[in-house]
Design a protein around this motif. Structure first.
Motif, PDB file in Angstrom:
ATOM      1  N   PRO A   1     -36.300  25.337  74.653  1.00 54.36           N
ATOM      2  CA  PRO A   1     -36.322  25.220  76.120  1.00 54.36           C
ATOM      3  C   PRO A   1     -35.232  26.012  76.848  1.00 54.36           C
ATOM      4  O   PRO A   1     -35.533  26.711  77.823  1.00 54.36           O
ATOM      5  N   GLU A   2     -33.997  25.920  76.411  1.00 54.67           N
ATOM      6  CA  GLU A   2     -32.922  26.641  77.103  1.00 54.67           C
ATOM      7  C   GLU A   2     -33.089  28.157  76.944  1.00 54.67           C
ATOM      8  O   GLU A   2     -32.909  28.910  77.897  1.00 54.67           O
ATOM      9  N   THR A   3     -33.473  28.594  75.757  1.00 51.06           N
ATOM     10  CA  THR A   3     -33.712  30.022  75.520  1.00 51.06           C
ATOM     11  C   THR A   3     -34.877  30.502  76.380  1.00 51.06           C
ATOM     12  O   THR A   3     -34.830  31.598  76.942  1.00 51.06           O
ATOM     13  N   LYS A   4     -35.905  29.670  76.513  1.00 53.32           N
ATOM     14  CA  LYS A   4     -37.058  30.043  77.328  1.00 53.32           C
ATOM     15  C   LYS A   4     -36.664  30.185  78.800  1.00 53.32           C
ATOM     16  O   LYS A   4     -37.097  31.124  79.474  1.00 53.32           O
ATOM     17  N   ARG A   5     -35.822  29.279  79.300  1.00 52.51           N
ATOM     18  CA  ARG A   5     -35.359  29.399  80.693  1.00 52.51           C
ATOM     19  C   ARG A   5     -34.604  30.711  80.895  1.00 52.51           C
ATOM     20  O   ARG A   5     -34.824  31.424  81.866  1.00 52.51           O
ATOM     21  N   GLU A   6     -33.708  31.039  79.953  1.00 47.67           N
ATOM     22  CA  GLU A   6     -32.951  32.290  80.035  1.00 47.67           C
ATOM     23  C   GLU A   6     -33.894  33.494  79.944  1.00 47.67           C
ATOM     24  O   GLU A   6     -33.737  34.473  80.679  1.00 47.67           O
TER      25      GLU A   6
ATOM     26  N   MET B   1     -37.097  33.654  80.783  1.00 42.03           N
ATOM     27  CA  MET B   1     -37.886  33.777  82.013  1.00 42.03           C
ATOM     28  C   MET B   1     -37.052  34.374  83.152  1.00 42.03           C
ATOM     29  O   MET B   1     -37.544  35.196  83.925  1.00 42.03           O
ATOM     30  N   ARG B   2     -35.787  33.971  83.231  1.00 42.56           N
ATOM     31  CA  ARG B   2     -34.899  34.564  84.246  1.00 42.56           C
ATOM     32  C   ARG B   2     -34.774  36.067  84.024  1.00 42.56           C
ATOM     33  O   ARG B   2     -34.891  36.860  84.962  1.00 42.56           O
TER      34      ARG B   2
END
Length: 165
Positions: free
Chosen positions: A147-152, A154-155
């Protein structure tokens, strides 16, 4: 035979599951295979799914260490304990993110003559087989990120020059 333009993140065709190839010997399917091979051939390309060039059929090509092959209607098997690997995608150019992949994979399918095709391996081959089958199911590799890697991710993707807003 043509090197085709690769569809980029945000194109709806990348989120659509593909349909089975019903007539592998059809001239259009043979032309698709030629285009998949021509488009995966340039250096730095490990695999290409048909929907990445806008065709909604279950077909992909791979280019592992210059060994180029293709498969129609692949069925995926995986084995081993998943491990974290860096992964990129032609439809998300310029980015690599860590995600879990099985260390061994095999696909079985057919070629344009209807003969059985088996592609299998470890390392990059295993990763490519899993990645391309994901494309054929309408999934991008970023869906499998933590999840955290995916947020980064997507940014970063939204700030890319190629990203259409």
């Amino acid at each position: 035979m043509t090197e085709r333009q690769i569809r980029l993140f945000g194109d709806p065709v990348l989120r659509s599951a593909t349909d089975p190839v019903r007539d592998p010997g059809d001239a259009r399917v043979r032309a698709l295979v030629d285009d998949l091979i021509d488009t995966v051939t340039p250096p730095g390309r490990a695999g290409l799914a048909a929907n990445q060039i806008g065709v909604g059929l279950r077909a992909f090509s791979v280019n592992i260490d210059g060994d180029i092959s293709y498969v129609l209607n692949p069925v995926l098997e995986v084995a081993g304990e998943p491990e974290l690997v860096d992964e990129g995608c032609l439809s998300v150019p310029g980015f690599y993110f860590p995600r879990m992949r099985y260390p061994w994979a095999r696909v079985t399918g057919i070629d344009v003559d209807g003969a059985e095709v088996v592609l299998e391996g470890e390392g990059l081959m295993a990763q490519a087989l899993q990645h391309e089958c994901g494309h054929l199911d309408g999934q991008l590799y970023i869906e499998g990120l933590e999840p955290e890697t995916k947020r980064e991710a997507m940014r970063a993707i939204r700030q890319a020059d190629w990203f259409s807003r």
